[in-house]
Each structure stands twice: as structure tokens, then as C-alpha cells.
Design a protein around this motif. Structure first.
Motif, PDB file in Angstrom:
ATOM      1  N   PRO A 163      46.513 -68.990  18.654  1.00  0.00           N
ATOM      2  CA  PRO A 163      45.390 -69.387  17.875  1.00  0.00           C
ATOM      3  C   PRO A 163      44.317 -68.336  17.278  1.00  0.00           C
ATOM      4  O   PRO A 163      43.835 -68.189  16.272  1.00  0.00           O
ATOM      5  N   ALA A 164      44.092 -67.398  18.433  1.00  0.00           N
ATOM      6  CA  ALA A 164      43.267 -66.367  18.135  1.00  0.00           C
ATOM      7  C   ALA A 164      43.836 -65.419  16.992  1.00  0.00           C
ATOM      8  O   ALA A 164      43.275 -65.006  15.949  1.00  0.00           O
ATOM      9  N   GLY A 165      44.985 -65.007  17.226  1.00  0.00           N
ATOM     10  CA  GLY A 165      45.635 -64.220  16.159  1.00  0.00           C
ATOM     11  C   GLY A 165      45.884 -64.578  14.725  1.00  0.00           C
ATOM     12  O   GLY A 165      45.627 -64.063  13.618  1.00  0.00           O
ATOM     13  N   LEU A 166      46.270 -66.017  14.818  1.00  0.00           N
ATOM     14  CA  LEU A 166      46.409 -66.561  13.423  1.00  0.00           C
ATOM     15  C   LEU A 166      45.194 -66.912  12.658  1.00  0.00           C
ATOM     16  O   LEU A 166      44.954 -66.734  11.412  1.00  0.00           O
ATOM     17  N   ASN A 170      41.986 -82.045  23.071  1.00  0.00           N
ATOM     18  CA  ASN A 170      40.622 -81.417  22.715  1.00  0.00           C
ATOM     19  C   ASN A 170      40.668 -80.339  21.961  1.00  0.00           C
ATOM     20  O   ASN A 170      39.959 -79.427  21.750  1.00  0.00           O
ATOM     21  N   VAL A 171      41.497 -80.609  20.567  1.00  0.00           N
ATOM     22  CA  VAL A 171      41.503 -79.705  19.595  1.00  0.00           C
ATOM     23  C   VAL A 171      41.135 -80.653  18.331  1.00  0.00           C
ATOM     24  O   VAL A 171      42.011 -81.487  18.036  1.00  0.00           O
ATOM     25  N   LEU A 172      39.992 -80.624  17.622  1.00  0.00           N
ATOM     26  CA  LEU A 172      39.674 -81.447  16.731  1.00  0.00           C
ATOM     27  C   LEU A 172      40.785 -81.184  15.469  1.00  0.00           C
ATOM     28  O   LEU A 172      40.879 -80.538  15.065  1.00  0.00           O
ATOM     29  N   GLY A 173      40.941 -82.413  15.167  1.00  0.00           N
ATOM     30  CA  GLY A 173      42.046 -82.465  13.766  1.00  0.00           C
ATOM     31  C   GLY A 173      43.436 -82.489  14.270  1.00  0.00           C
ATOM     32  O   GLY A 173      44.167 -82.717  13.706  1.00  0.00           O
ATOM     33  N   ASP A 174      43.550 -82.016  15.506  1.00  0.00           N
ATOM     34  CA  ASP A 174      45.006 -81.648  16.188  1.00  0.00           C
ATOM     35  C   ASP A 174      45.322 -82.288  17.506  1.00  0.00           C
ATOM     36  O   ASP A 174      46.266 -81.833  18.089  1.00  0.00           O
ATOM     37  N   ASP A 175      44.343 -83.392  17.941  1.00  0.00           N
ATOM     38  CA  ASP A 175      44.425 -83.664  19.418  1.00  0.00           C
ATOM     39  C   ASP A 175      45.928 -84.275  19.439  1.00  0.00           C
ATOM     40  O   ASP A 175      46.080 -85.336  18.556  1.00  0.00           O
ATOM     41  N   GLY A 176      46.582 -83.937  20.277  1.00  0.00           N
ATOM     42  CA  GLY A 176      47.941 -84.724  20.664  1.00  0.00           C
ATOM     43  C   GLY A 176      49.106 -83.886  19.763  1.00  0.00           C
ATOM     44  O   GLY A 176      50.389 -84.187  19.962  1.00  0.00           O
ATOM     45  N   GLU A 220      54.107 -77.104  16.371  1.00  0.00           N
ATOM     46  CA  GLU A 220      53.716 -77.604  15.024  1.00  0.00           C
ATOM     47  C   GLU A 220      52.557 -77.038  14.411  1.00  0.00           C
ATOM     48  O   GLU A 220      52.056 -76.816  13.313  1.00  0.00           O
ATOM     49  N   HIS A 221      51.664 -76.929  15.304  1.00  0.00           N
ATOM     50  CA  HIS A 221      50.167 -76.358  14.973  1.00  0.00           C
ATOM     51  C   HIS A 221      50.340 -74.994  14.460  1.00  0.00           C
ATOM     52  O   HIS A 221      50.017 -74.548  13.331  1.00  0.00           O
ATOM     53  N   ARG A 222      51.206 -74.107  15.190  1.00  0.00           N
ATOM     54  CA  ARG A 222      51.504 -72.729  14.749  1.00  0.00           C
ATOM     55  C   ARG A 222      52.071 -72.690  13.424  1.00  0.00           C
ATOM     56  O   ARG A 222      52.018 -71.861  12.546  1.00  0.00           O
ATOM     57  N   ALA A 223      53.145 -73.732  13.195  1.00  0.00           N
ATOM     58  CA  ALA A 223      53.770 -73.659  11.930  1.00  0.00           C
ATOM     59  C   ALA A 223      53.097 -73.775  10.706  1.00  0.00           C
ATOM     60  O   ALA A 223      53.309 -73.469   9.754  1.00  0.00           O
ATOM     61  N   ARG A 224      52.492 -75.059  11.108  1.00  0.00           N
ATOM     62  CA  ARG A 224      51.419 -75.468   9.883  1.00  0.00           C
ATOM     63  C   ARG A 224      50.528 -74.074   9.294  1.00  0.00           C
ATOM     64  O   ARG A 224      50.235 -73.931   8.398  1.00  0.00           O
ATOM     65  N   ALA A 225      49.867 -73.280  10.395  1.00  0.00           N
ATOM     66  CA  ALA A 225      49.097 -72.096  10.221  1.00  0.00           C
ATOM     67  C   ALA A 225      49.852 -71.043   9.592  1.00  0.00           C
ATOM     68  O   ALA A 225      49.245 -70.779   8.607  1.00  0.00           O
ATOM     69  N   ARG A 226      50.918 -70.988   9.957  1.00  0.00           N
ATOM     70  CA  ARG A 226      51.950 -69.926   9.332  1.00  0.00           C
ATOM     71  C   ARG A 226      52.264 -70.333   7.807  1.00  0.00           C
ATOM     72  O   ARG A 226      52.175 -69.293   6.863  1.00  0.00           O
ATOM     73  N   ALA A 227      52.505 -71.518   7.597  1.00  0.00           N
ATOM     74  CA  ALA A 227      52.740 -71.917   6.269  1.00  0.00           C
ATOM     75  C   ALA A 227      51.626 -71.679   5.456  1.00  0.00           C
ATOM     76  O   ALA A 227      51.505 -71.290   4.231  1.00  0.00           O
ATOM     77  N   GLN A 228      50.323 -72.045   5.878  1.00  0.00           N
ATOM     78  CA  GLN A 228      49.193 -71.731   5.262  1.00  0.00           C
ATOM     79  C   GLN A 228      48.743 -70.599   4.824  1.00  0.00           C
ATOM     80  O   GLN A 228      48.350 -69.810   3.684  1.00  0.00           O
TER      81      GLN A 228
END
Length: 299
Positions: A11-14, A45-51, A56-64
Motif C-alpha cells: 500500500p505505501a509503495g503503490l 478496516n479499509v474504507l471502500g475495500d473492507d473485506g 485484489e487490492h494490489r492488482a486494482r492499484a497496479r491496473a490504475q
């Protein structure tokens, strides 16, 4: 020569990469494909990505991030850093060298778990450290706390209003009468025998005590253990460290070496007792560090 090399793609690096990319700063992100929350099925406890699953979170960030032509990703392990501000060299596994004016360390930490057989297999699935991240999933259920040190009382206070019941299981030595009295006054039961091993059960984690008794619980939380730097750079660069084992940074992510920034749970300010294990906090730190890299490069 890149404007910045970001080492680490959690999360920090992305987020650092996104901030740099939006300001059209040439950025290389080195991704070792090793992440602290790699074993975790779902982050909370991650707003918009809870659960959401961390992968998946990393892959979506990489795609963006593909929308930003100034950001380049490489799956590679960085082995060493040398040089000074405006001319750093990063040597990769295999000997290749990349250069940058600034470095953002976002390599995170590694959890050092207590030596309980079976615990590594349960980590991130049935055994956890952070009540903010994982406590709610056990609301109304029976859980266990492994370890009876000072942190057990802290976990008891946080989790007591959430879960249905808590049993504290000591490690290595039984609790003293004073420790037992404090824990029981806080609403916990205290096991008479120490933990021998843990394993997965039908619906949670099973604690096996030294006498051979099995206790199945919905979830397990650790009151012992520590962290260590995942990468060797703090030692290589002789960065100022804190007693928590984290790198000391100022309010803007600067380390004690000019041109080297740190973001995420590998670093914190001296006013904090320790690093915060939080996806949102790590991303915020990455954004802040990257913003001040841009500020320095613009001066």
C-alpha cells in the motif's frame, strides 16, 4: 536516472507511485512480490475495500497505475543502496544497477511469531495480531489470546466489548497469581497450562496445551511476538532506528539520511510508540513521502 525509485509495492509503495506519477516524476517501482499481508485472506478496516483480498487490492492499484506513463514497474529484489541525494544507485539481485535522485523505502516489516508449532500455518487465517483489522469478524464468539504478557491486557480491553468470551493461554511459563488476578478482573479466563501447539479446526483454531487438552476457538490473537525490517537497507544506510525496530522518520517521511524516505509500517515518528499495521495508514505515509519528494525535486 529516475526522479525516484520506490522499493516495495504494498500500500505505501503503490500510493507513493501514484502520487509521483500524477506529478509526472519518472519513477521506478521495485516489487519483490513479498508482502506482510500476503497470507491474509481478506483485509478489513479499509474504507471502500473492507473485506477485499489484499491481492485484489494490489492488482486494482497496479491496473490504475498503467494510466501514468512516468511509472515503471519491475518484479525484482533490490539488494543494496549506495550514493547520495541526487545520485543514488540501487543494485538488484543479479547485479543490475538503477539510479535515482530520491529513494522511498516501502519494504515493510516481517512478523516474528512466537515459537509455537503450527502457528505459521494459521497466521492470517485463524491467528491475528490486530483487533482493529480482525476483531469484528469474531463478534459474539469465543476467542483465545496466546501469551500472557502486558499486551494481553491491552488486547483484552479492546476485544472484550466485541467478542463473546476470551481465554488467555500462557506461553513457556504459567501466569503468576498477580497476572491471573488482573486478567480475570478484566473478564478473561486463564488457562492453567501453557500452549504446546496450535492447528486448524473445523471452524477456527485449536490450541493444544501441555497437558494434551484441545480447545477450539473461533479465532486466536497474539499477545507476544515482534517485528523486524524486511529489507537490509536500514542497516546498510545506517539509518536512525527506534526501539520498536522501525526506522525513525520526521513528519514528512524523511529518514536520517538526506534523500532517503521511508513509508509504511517499517517506519514511524519518534512520538509514536510503534508502527501502525494499517493499509490506510501505510498508503497515507506513501502519499506524504512522495509529495515531499516532489517538493524537494521542485526546489
Amino acid at each position: 536516472m529516475y526522479d525516484a525509485i520506490v522499493i516495495g509495492a504494498g500500500p505505501a509503495g503503490l500510493q507513493a507511485a501514484l502520487t509521483l506519477g500524477r506529478m509526472h516524476r519518472s519513477t521506478l517501482v521495485l516489487d519483490s512480490a513479498q508482502y506482510r499481508n500476503g497470507p491474509v485472506s481478506h483485509m478489513h478496516n479499509v474504507l471502500g475495500d473492507d473485506g477485499t483480498a489484499p491481492a485484489e487490492h494490489r492488482a486494482r492499484a497496479r491496473a490504475q497505475l498503467t494510466a501514468y506513463s512516468d511509472v515503471t514497474f519491475r518484479t525484482a529484489v533490490a539488494e543494496s543502496i549506495a550514493g547520495v541525494a541526487d545520485d543514488f544507485t540501487v543494485t538488484l539481485e543479479g547485479g543490475e544497477v538503477e539510479r535515482a535522485r530520491r529513494i522511498i523505502l516501502a519494504t515493510g516489516v516481517t512478523d516474528e511469531l512466537p515459537a509455537v508449532p503450527g502457528l505459521n500455518d494459521l497466521w492470517g487465517h485463524h491467528a491475528f495480531a490486530c483487533p482493529f483489522c480482525d476483531g469484528h469478524e469474531f463478534h459474539g464468539a469465543e476467542i483465545g489470546i496466546i501469551g500472557a504478557g502486558p499486551r494481553s491486557g491491552h488486547l483484552l480491553a479492546l476485544l472484550g466489548p466485541v467478542v463473546g468470551g476470551i481465554t488467555v493461554f500462557p506461553i513457556e511459563t504459567a501466569v503468576t497469581d498477580d497476572e491471573r488476578a488482573i486478567l480475570e478482573a478484566g473478564g478473561a479466563r486463564v488457562a492453567a497450562e501453557i500452549v504446546d501447539s496450535v492447528r486448524a479446526g473445523a471452524d477456527g483454531g485449536v490450541i493444544v496445551t501441555s497437558g494434551g487438552a484441545d480447545t477450539e476457538l473461533a479465532g486466536l490473537f497474539l499477545a507476544s511476538g515482534s517485528i523486524r525490517q524486511h529489507s537490509p537497507f536500514a542497516a546498510q544506510l545506517e539509518l536512525q532506528m527506534l526501539s520498536s525496530g522501525a526506522i525513525e522518520i520526521d513528519d514528512f517521511g524523511h529518514t536520517s539520511v538526506a534523500g532517503i524516505f521511508a513509508a509504511g509500517d517499517l517506519a514511524h515518528r519518534a512520538t509514536m510508540p510503534g508502527p501502525v499495521a494499517s493499509v490506510i495508514q501505510a498508503a497515507a505515509a506513501g502519499q506524504l513521502a512522495a509529495a515531499f519528494v516532489v517538493q524537494e525535486l521542485s526546489a
